[in-house]
Design a protein around this motif. Structure first.
Motif, PDB file in Angstrom:
ATOM      1  N   LEU A   1      77.152  13.822  59.719  1.00 61.21           N
ATOM      2  CA  LEU A   1      75.940  13.360  59.577  1.00 61.21           C
ATOM      3  C   LEU A   1      75.647  12.045  59.665  1.00 61.21           C
TER       4      LEU A   1
ATOM      5  N   ILE B   1      75.728  11.890  48.607  1.00 59.73           N
ATOM      6  CA  ILE B   1      74.774  11.706  49.466  1.00 59.73           C
ATOM      7  C   ILE B   1      74.067  11.627  48.272  1.00 59.73           C
TER       8      ILE B   1
ATOM      9  N   ALA C   1      76.935  21.228  57.072  1.00 57.37           N
ATOM     10  CA  ALA C   1      78.391  21.843  55.918  1.00 57.37           C
ATOM     11  C   ALA C   1      78.819  23.349  56.440  1.00 57.37           C
TER      12      ALA C   1
ATOM     13  N   PRO D   1      69.779  16.823  48.814  1.00 56.17           N
ATOM     14  CA  PRO D   1      70.515  17.020  49.740  1.00 56.17           C
ATOM     15  C   PRO D   1      71.628  17.824  49.508  1.00 56.17           C
ATOM     16  N   GLY D   2      72.236  18.612  48.126  1.00 58.36           N
ATOM     17  CA  GLY D   2      73.123  19.245  47.909  1.00 58.36           C
ATOM     18  C   GLY D   2      72.339  20.389  48.240  1.00 58.36           C
TER      19      GLY D   2
ATOM     20  N   ALA E   1      76.802  14.961  45.470  1.00 53.74           N
ATOM     21  CA  ALA E   1      75.630  15.155  45.913  1.00 53.74           C
ATOM     22  C   ALA E   1      74.074  15.363  45.135  1.00 53.74           C
TER      23      ALA E   1
ATOM     24  N   ILE F   1      82.159  17.094  48.467  1.00 55.82           N
ATOM     25  CA  ILE F   1      81.067  16.867  48.906  1.00 55.82           C
ATOM     26  C   ILE F   1      80.343  15.967  47.615  1.00 55.82           C
TER      27      ILE F   1
ATOM     28  N   ILE G   1      73.782   7.881  52.371  1.00 49.16           N
ATOM     29  CA  ILE G   1      74.984   8.139  52.178  1.00 49.16           C
ATOM     30  C   ILE G   1      75.956   7.242  51.135  1.00 49.16           C
TER      31      ILE G   1
ATOM     32  N   ILE H   1      80.653  21.374  47.031  1.00 56.69           N
ATOM     33  CA  ILE H   1      79.123  20.382  46.848  1.00 56.69           C
ATOM     34  C   ILE H   1      79.415  20.270  45.167  1.00 56.69           C
TER      35      ILE H   1
ATOM     36  N   ILE I   1      73.101  19.595  52.468  1.00 55.49           N
ATOM     37  CA  ILE I   1      74.036  19.885  52.533  1.00 55.49           C
ATOM     38  C   ILE I   1      74.617  20.859  53.636  1.00 55.49           C
TER      39      ILE I   1
END
Length: 308
Positions: free
Chosen positions: A302, A157, A122, A113-114, A109, A107, A283, A136, A118
């Motif tokens: 999500l 994201i 996760a 968000p990262g 990001a 993913i 997203i 990530i 997330i």
């Protein structure tokens, strides 16, 4: 008579070599490929060298600091893409036959968000599907959008809607940007917009979704970044927070990112009269890519979060 050495070379081509080759071919750069694959440039060079040895041909001409694909590379590229896509689809089909949800979820990001959204999602997803592993990849919004557009990532994201015909955007959740200062800073709790230009400012780097949103909000008040006294440009929210706490300057940052610092009175919020800075996270995905089963399920998770 079959050349046994040639047959051996064909049999020992590895999937990872093809992944590296595709990244180098697409970006015309060993360095960029290494960054995207989260490995070192010597490792990328080694994989390409091994693949060239197994195929008994040169795939890239090294021209100083630039590279050009050879005719053999041009022939290999679409077939390598097809092989990797077939393997991905096979993995997806096998996972859907009753063996459960499994596989790696990569993913992309942007920073907020990262780092703050997330990991929690996760964790709950993996508790339900233990066979899934996560990677990530955190970068600025512009870089994540480019990676999805270039098919290096399936899902991302981001904190800003950057125009691209190769990317679909779906609203995710809302965030608020706030002005913060050190807890002991001699700054009133509320200031006018015009007061921003007198403060020492810490700013995120070019390409950051937060920076793009700040620029948009300031523009509504006829202010530009050039009107601010920028004393430092920093590459992460963590660096911004630490610098604010140290008294280097003030900054506009995500409320999500400073929740704990506000609760612990390590920084303070400065309200700006007549200015509320709400923004959405999005997203993103590539419209022409089909998602493997575990990606579809995580995307559904999500979207569930969006409705909460």
């Amino acid at each position: 008579m079959i050349d046994s050495n040639s047959n051996l070379r064909t049999e020992t081509i590895e999937t990872r070599h093809l992944k590296v080759f595709v990244a180098v071919y697409k970006h015309r750069s060993f360095t960029k490929a290494a960054e995207l694959l989260h490995t070192s440039q010597p490792t990328v060079s080694e994989h390409i060298h091994n693949l060239e040895s197994r195929l008994d041909c040169r795939l890239f001409d090294r021209l100083g600091r630039s590279i050009l694909p050879t005719l053999e590379a041009q022939l290999l590229y679409p077939r390598a893409l097809a092989i990797l896509e077939d393997l991905r689809r096979l993995e997806d089909e096998l996972n859907a036959t009753g063996k459960g949800v499994a596989g790696e979820l990569i993913i992309g990001a942007s920073t907020i968000p990262g780092e703050y959204l997330i990991p929690r999602l996760a964790s709950s997803f993996k508790a339900r599907y233990p066979g899934v592993s996560f990677e990530i990849r955190i970068g600025d919004s512009a870089g994540i959008v480019d990676s999805v557009a270039d098919n290096d990532l399936l899902i991302g994201i981001v904190g800003a809607r950057i125009p691209s015909r190769k990317v679909n955007y779906q609203p995710f959740i809302e965030d608020e940007l706030i002005l913060i200062a050190a807890a002991d800073a001699d700054i009133p709790e509320t200031i006018d917009v015009s007061g921003l230009v007198a403060l020492p400012f810490l700013m995120r780097e070019e390409g950051s979704g937060t920076r793009k949103n700040i620029e948009a909000f300031l523009a509504k008040k006829d202010l530009g970044i050039e009107h601010l006294k920028i004393c430092a440009t920093l590459g992460s929210s963590t660096a911004i927070k630490e610098s604010v706490k140290a008294g280097l300057g003030v900054s506009i940052i995500s409320r999500l990112a400073v929740h704990d610092e506000l609760q612990g009175c390590l920084v303070k919020e400065i309200r700006i009269k007549g200015m509320t800075m709400k923004r959405s996270f999005f997203i993103i995905s590539a419209p022409k890519r089909s998602l493997p089963n575990h990606y579809r399920l995580f995307l559904h998770r999500l979207l569930e979060e969006r409705r909460l």
